[in-house]
Design an enzyme around this catalytic site. Structure first.
Site, PDB file in Angstrom:
ATOM      1  N   ARG A  47       9.444  -0.250 -19.637  1.00 47.14           N
ATOM      2  CA  ARG A  47       8.532  -0.912 -18.381  1.00 47.14           C
ATOM      3  C   ARG A  47       9.745  -1.196 -17.381  1.00 47.14           C
ATOM      4  NH1 ARG A  47       8.066  -5.913 -18.990  1.00 47.14           N
ATOM      5  NH2 ARG A  47       7.394  -5.828 -21.008  1.00 47.14           N
ATOM      6  N   TYR A  99      -7.907   1.972   4.223  1.00 50.80           N
ATOM      7  CA  TYR A  99      -8.362   2.384   3.071  1.00 50.80           C
ATOM      8  C   TYR A  99      -9.360   1.113   2.314  1.00 50.80           C
ATOM      9  CZ  TYR A  99      -8.889   3.528  -2.032  1.00 50.80           C
ATOM     10  OH  TYR A  99      -9.417   3.718  -3.088  1.00 50.80           O
ATOM     11  N   ASP A 171       1.762   1.688   5.032  1.00 57.87           N
ATOM     12  CA  ASP A 171       0.891   2.521   4.325  1.00 57.87           C
ATOM     13  C   ASP A 171       1.314   4.076   4.817  1.00 57.87           C
ATOM     14  OD1 ASP A 171      -0.639   4.380   2.732  1.00 57.87           O
ATOM     15  OD2 ASP A 171      -1.877   2.881   2.371  1.00 57.87           O
ATOM     16  N   LYS A 196      -1.778  11.104  -3.447  1.00 61.18           N
ATOM     17  CA  LYS A 196      -2.081  11.963  -2.400  1.00 61.18           C
ATOM     18  C   LYS A 196      -1.155  13.136  -2.132  1.00 61.18           C
ATOM     19  CE  LYS A 196      -5.705   9.553  -2.616  1.00 61.18           C
ATOM     20  NZ  LYS A 196      -5.508   8.059  -2.751  1.00 61.18           N
TER      21      LYS A 196
HETATM   22  C1  LIG Z   1      -4.341   5.294   2.579  1.00 61.10           C
HETATM   23  C2  LIG Z   1      -4.439   4.869   1.366  1.00 61.10           C
HETATM   24  N1  LIG Z   1      -3.930   3.752   0.628  1.00 61.10           N
HETATM   25  C3  LIG Z   1      -3.891   3.303  -0.591  1.00 61.10           C
HETATM   26  C4  LIG Z   1      -4.692   3.942  -1.514  1.00 61.10           C
HETATM   27  C5  LIG Z   1      -4.691   3.623  -2.793  1.00 61.10           C
HETATM   28  O1  LIG Z   1      -4.072   4.449  -3.753  1.00 61.10           O
HETATM   29  P1  LIG Z   1      -4.404   4.855  -5.195  1.00 61.10           P
HETATM   30  O2  LIG Z   1      -6.029   5.458  -5.240  1.00 61.10           O
HETATM   31  O3  LIG Z   1      -3.414   5.695  -5.619  1.00 61.10           O
HETATM   32  O4  LIG Z   1      -4.459   3.544  -5.905  1.00 61.10           O
HETATM   33  C6  LIG Z   1      -5.531   5.193  -1.109  1.00 61.10           C
HETATM   34  C7  LIG Z   1      -6.125   5.803  -1.887  1.00 61.10           C
HETATM   35  O5  LIG Z   1      -7.173   6.749  -1.406  1.00 61.10           O
HETATM   36  C8  LIG Z   1      -5.389   5.423   0.354  1.00 61.10           C
HETATM   37  O6  LIG Z   1      -5.960   6.603   0.870  1.00 61.10           O
END
Ligand SMILES: Cc1ncc(COP(=O)(O)O)c(C=O)c1O
Length: 380
Positions: A47, A99, A171, A196
């Site tokens: 961990r 998101y 992000d 992604k």
């Molecule tokens: C721009 C963005 N940030 C964060 C996330 C969250 O990531 P995760 O699905 O890996 O938890 C996503 C998921 O689609 C996203 O598109």
């Protein structure tokens, strides 16, 4: 080292002292033997640290031009770790178009724990200052935003953050470090849904943070270890492998993205097309300045502008798969209002343009002619 070389070699020194394997071994272990209590070789329990995860974390730090990388079990787990830096009474200013899962985490979990969020249209970064007060601790930026492809000026945000002594987190999921490196533009934290483009093959759910500052890294490492939202060694290996082709995949995502965006714009059955590469995109100049290309994410509305027309269209696609997520080699289509952004109340999402007829495309790296033919037949 330049970027393309970094995707392959960045942070990967001496990954296998035992046999010199070119890829780091998958250390599928929970624990590590000790010769005497505390007598270990840098790892005691998986961990807090695992050598395969370390190899990935170093690679992530390298491609983002940071010093410290941290990998988590999902993008949201990475965001959750950032938010745990704060305490009740603290305030966070976030982009208003983001998101849906990030919005849900902010409003449904952390608001309940006493953190106050302001959702601001940051296309004009000066709007941020109207919401800053003594309790403000973080500016949270997504750029390009999901799903409206708005562009936020990272340098302008960083000037505001520094002036008021607050942290700036970006992000960088949509752009990836191939297109944009927020730490170089003044951000303190870069966050990824590594699910992604970094993973790139739609086979791993993972999150990442990269920072330059040691004290911030130590605090985040403590949260990573104390809260435990880590990823496993097998997944770390897969994302490390994905990163090695990030540059060539992104190049093709950008080329295909441009062709599809132009095709959609010329089609009579398409309404608005949102893609930062268009010269008349509101913040095209900022995109040009802070990004190396415009990416493969595109959103558009149907000319009919109804829920039914959008649903009918996505159901007819054959090469594009109707699915959540983005950033894989295969092209995906999504319907934000009912899928990725369903957790945002209709009045809120419509304010930012996420209307019922909006469709979001993650353009993959297939032959562009096949993708255009597919859209043509679906548009009828
Ligand atoms: C721009 C963005 N940030 C964060 C996330 C969250 O990531 P995760 O699905 O890996 O938890 C996503 C998921 O689609 C996203 O598109």
């Amino acid at each position: 080292m330049k970027f393309n070389t970094k995707t392959i070699h960045g942070g990967q020194h001496n990954v296998d002292p035992a046999y010199g394997s070119v890829m780091p071994p998958i250390y599928q272990t929970t624990t590590y033997s000790q010769t005497t209590p505390g007598g270990h070789k840098g790892y005691e329990y998986s961990r807090s640290g695992n050598p395969t995860r370390t190899a990935l974390e170093n690679a992530m730090a390298s491609i983002e031009n940071g010093e410290y990388g941290l990998a988590f079990g999902s993008g949201l787990a990475a965001i959750d770790a950032v938010l745990k830096l704060f305490k009740p009474g603290d305030e966070i200013i976030s982009t208003n178009d983001l998101y849906g899962g990030s919005y849900r985490l902010f409003t449904k979990i952390f608001e309940g724990l006493g953190i106050k969020f302001h959702f601001v249209g940051m296309q004009d970064a000066s709007k941020i200052e109207e919401h800053i007060n003594d309790n403000t601790k973080l500016i949270w930026v997504e750029t390009p935003t999901n799903p409206m492809m708005s562009i936020i000026d990272i340098v302008a945000c960083s000037k505001i953050a520094k002036k008021h002594n607050v942290l700036l987190a970006v992000d960088n999921t949509f752009a990836t470090p191939y297109l944009q490196q927020p730490l170089d533009l003044g951000a303190d934290i870069v966050m990824h849904s590594a699910t992604k483009y970094l993973g790139g093959h739609s086979d791993v759910v993972m999150g990442a943070l990269v920072v330059k500052n040691k004290e911030l890294a130590d605090r985040l490492h403590f949260i990573q270890k104390a809260s435990g939202a880590i990823c496993g060694p097998q997944d770390s290996f897969l994302v490390l492998r994905g990163i090695k082709t990030l540059h060539i995949r992104m190049q093709r995502h950008c080329e295909n993205g441009e062709k599809i965006a132009e095709f959609l714009r010329s089609h009579p059955k398409v309404g608005n097309v949102y893609w930062p590469g268009f010269e008349d995109h509101p913040n095209h100049d900022i995109a040009k300045a802070q990004m190396k290309g415009f990416g493969g994410m595109i959103s558009f509305t149907t000319a009919e502008n109804t829920l039914e027309s959008a649903v009918k269209l996505v159901e007819k696609l054959k090469v594009f798969t109707l699915a959540e997520s983005l950033g894989g080699v295969e092209s995906l289509a999504g319907h934000p209002a009912t899928m990725t952004h369903a957790s945002i109340p209709k009045e809120e999402r419509e304010k930012t343009g996420v209307v019922d007829s909006l469709i979001r495309l993650s353009v993959g790296i297939e032959d562009d002619e096949d993708l255009i033919d597919d859209l043509k037949q679906a548009l009828g």
